[in-house]
Structures are given as structure tokens and as C-alpha cells.
Design a protein around this motif. Sequence first.
Motif, PDB file in Angstrom:
ATOM      1  N   LYS A 181       0.921  15.093  -6.488  1.00  0.00           N
ATOM      2  CA  LYS A 181      -0.045  15.492  -5.461  1.00  0.00           C
ATOM      3  C   LYS A 181       0.006  14.505  -4.296  1.00  0.00           C
ATOM      4  CE  LYS A 181      -2.581  18.211  -8.386  1.00  0.00           C
ATOM      5  NZ  LYS A 181      -2.761  19.593  -8.265  1.00  0.00           N
ATOM      6  N   GLN A 182      -0.542  14.942  -3.170  1.00  0.00           N
ATOM      7  CA  GLN A 182      -0.674  14.038  -2.031  1.00  0.00           C
ATOM      8  C   GLN A 182      -1.899  13.164  -2.284  1.00  0.00           C
ATOM      9  OE1 GLN A 182      -0.884  15.987   1.756  1.00  0.00           O
ATOM     10  NE2 GLN A 182      -1.325  14.100   2.842  1.00  0.00           N
ATOM     11  N   ILE A 183      -1.725  11.852  -2.158  1.00  0.00           N
ATOM     12  CA  ILE A 183      -2.782  10.900  -2.506  1.00  0.00           C
ATOM     13  C   ILE A 183      -3.332  10.216  -1.260  1.00  0.00           C
ATOM     14  CG2 ILE A 183      -3.302   8.755  -3.745  1.00  0.00           C
ATOM     15  CD1 ILE A 183      -2.797  10.900  -5.709  1.00  0.00           C
TER      16      ILE A 183
ATOM     17  N   GLN B 147       0.830  -1.203   0.000  1.00  0.00           N
ATOM     18  CA  GLN B 147       0.000   0.000   0.000  1.00  0.00           C
ATOM     19  C   GLN B 147       0.865   1.254   0.000  1.00  0.00           C
ATOM     20  OE1 GLN B 147      -2.909  -0.081   3.156  1.00  0.00           O
ATOM     21  NE2 GLN B 147      -3.750  -2.046   2.504  1.00  0.00           N
ATOM     22  N   LYS B 148       1.896   1.247   0.829  1.00  0.00           N
ATOM     23  CA  LYS B 148       2.796   2.394   0.920  1.00  0.00           C
ATOM     24  C   LYS B 148       3.529   2.621  -0.399  1.00  0.00           C
ATOM     25  CE  LYS B 148       4.901   5.731   3.039  1.00  0.00           C
ATOM     26  NZ  LYS B 148       4.239   7.016   2.938  1.00  0.00           N
ATOM     27  N   ASP B 149       4.007   1.526  -1.020  1.00  0.00           N
ATOM     28  CA  ASP B 149       4.687   1.630  -2.314  1.00  0.00           C
ATOM     29  C   ASP B 149       3.751   2.195  -3.383  1.00  0.00           C
ATOM     30  OD1 ASP B 149       7.026   0.624  -1.243  1.00  0.00           O
ATOM     31  OD2 ASP B 149       6.726  -1.413  -2.045  1.00  0.00           O
ATOM     32  N   LEU B 150       2.513   1.713  -3.402  1.00  0.00           N
ATOM     33  CA  LEU B 150       1.531   2.200  -4.365  1.00  0.00           C
ATOM     34  C   LEU B 150       1.275   3.684  -4.156  1.00  0.00           C
ATOM     35  CD1 LEU B 150      -0.529   1.734  -6.625  1.00  0.00           C
ATOM     36  CD2 LEU B 150      -2.170   1.043  -4.864  1.00  0.00           C
ATOM     37  N   GLN B 151       1.075   4.073  -2.915  1.00  0.00           N
ATOM     38  CA  GLN B 151       0.816   5.481  -2.613  1.00  0.00           C
ATOM     39  C   GLN B 151       2.004   6.341  -3.040  1.00  0.00           C
ATOM     40  OE1 GLN B 151      -0.160   6.293   1.474  1.00  0.00           O
ATOM     41  NE2 GLN B 151      -0.646   8.418   1.068  1.00  0.00           N
ATOM     42  N   THR B 152       3.205   5.913  -2.745  1.00  0.00           N
ATOM     43  CA  THR B 152       4.411   6.662  -3.112  1.00  0.00           C
ATOM     44  C   THR B 152       4.510   6.815  -4.630  1.00  0.00           C
ATOM     45  OG1 THR B 152       5.549   5.865  -1.142  1.00  0.00           O
ATOM     46  CG2 THR B 152       6.933   6.701  -2.921  1.00  0.00           C
ATOM     47  N   ASN B 153       4.267   5.727  -5.365  1.00  0.00           N
ATOM     48  CA  ASN B 153       4.337   5.781  -6.827  1.00  0.00           C
ATOM     49  C   ASN B 153       3.274   6.699  -7.421  1.00  0.00           C
ATOM     50  OD1 ASN B 153       6.554   4.068  -7.027  1.00  0.00           O
ATOM     51  ND2 ASN B 153       5.278   2.232  -7.138  1.00  0.00           N
ATOM     52  N   LEU B 154       2.066   6.646  -6.876  1.00  0.00           N
ATOM     53  CA  LEU B 154       0.997   7.518  -7.371  1.00  0.00           C
ATOM     54  C   LEU B 154       1.292   8.985  -7.070  1.00  0.00           C
ATOM     55  CD1 LEU B 154      -2.169   5.404  -6.488  1.00  0.00           C
ATOM     56  CD2 LEU B 154      -1.186   5.797  -8.758  1.00  0.00           C
ATOM     57  N   GLU B 155       1.868   9.259  -5.912  1.00  0.00           N
ATOM     58  CA  GLU B 155       2.224  10.630  -5.558  1.00  0.00           C
ATOM     59  C   GLU B 155       3.321  11.161  -6.477  1.00  0.00           C
ATOM     60  OE1 GLU B 155       2.978  10.414  -1.333  1.00  0.00           O
ATOM     61  OE2 GLU B 155       0.846  10.685  -0.866  1.00  0.00           O
ATOM     62  N   LYS B 156       4.291  10.317  -6.814  1.00  0.00           N
ATOM     63  CA  LYS B 156       5.340  10.727  -7.760  1.00  0.00           C
ATOM     64  C   LYS B 156       4.734  10.993  -9.136  1.00  0.00           C
ATOM     65  CE  LYS B 156       9.233   8.307  -5.651  1.00  0.00           C
ATOM     66  NZ  LYS B 156      10.138   7.145  -5.770  1.00  0.00           N
TER      67      LYS B 156
END
Length: 178
Positions: free
Chosen positions: A135-137, A122-131
Motif C-alpha cells: 500500500k501507499q504509506i 525516512q524515505k528508506d523506511l517509507q519504501t520498505n513499509l510500502e513493499k
Amino acid sequence: MSVELIARRYATALADSVGSDYQTSQTELKTFEEIMSGNAALSGMFANPAFDHTSKVKILDNLIEKTKPTAKTANFLRILLENGRLANLADINKSFVGVLSERSGLMTANVTTARDLSAEEQKDLQTNLEKMTGKQITLNYRIDKEIIGGIVTRIGSTVYDSSVKTQLENLKQQLVAG
């Protein structure tokens, strides 16, 4: 044109016009949405083209007089009525919240997977989407075993679909097409 796209256009126009006073408009529109959703006859009348426009204007003006919204909110409601979009107020309000979030650098991603993701995934997905978005996701997770595997992510109106189900459907179409 889809209701979602129409709602987003109206929401963006409203956000542009209200500027920093968005909270007042957001509250007033939410109140009006609750009035409409709480009275099926009222919302049905605004959605029904059989009712004449003059009667709709009078009823809307009555509601505006009783709820006393700001001039910008009242004018926005009148524009929605004029363009036959007052019945889409709930969708417009939802888009308005989304537009305001985006402008403040926040976005929501709806993630569908076939299984639970670990905290690290989940953390990896969030980090990739934010990059990817800059934006903050905030992530909303949903499990759907029908996608078989992979992930479907929706951010705003953009869908990233890498599910096994979709890949199999695409392969099937390629085989049928020859």
C-alpha cells in the motif's frame, strides 16, 4: 475486546454497507460526533446505563429528525445505540476513515524514534513499509527519547517494535525467568 477492535468492526460494516457513497456518511457521522462532543450531558446520557433505553431512542430520533442524515447513516446510529456503542462514535469515525483509506490503497504509519531521522532514512523506511504492505504509506513521526534507540512503527493495529527499551525489557524478563 478493545475499543479499537470494536470500532474497526463497526467501521468495516459501515464501509461495506455504504459502498461508494462513503463521503456522505462520513460527513453525517462527523456532524453527529461534533454534536455529541459539544454537549457533555448528551454524550454522558448515551454512555450511562442508568438512563432507560426508550428515552435514549427518543432523543436519538429527535437528533436524527433535526440533522436529517441519509437512511443508512440514521440506521447505523440506531444500531450503535441498540448495541450500546453510540458513546464510541468518535473511535468508530476514526476507524471508518482508516478503513476507507486502506480500501483506496493508502495507509498511515505512526513511527516513534529516539532521534530525528534523516530524509534518506525516512524515505528508506517509507519504501520498505510500502513493499511490506503493498500500500501507499504516509508516515507520522514522533520522537520519544525513552525508547533509547531503534524504532516503533504502528500500522493499523499492528505494532513493529524494535526499540532498545523493549529489547532490554525482554532480556530482563528472560533473566528473571531463568
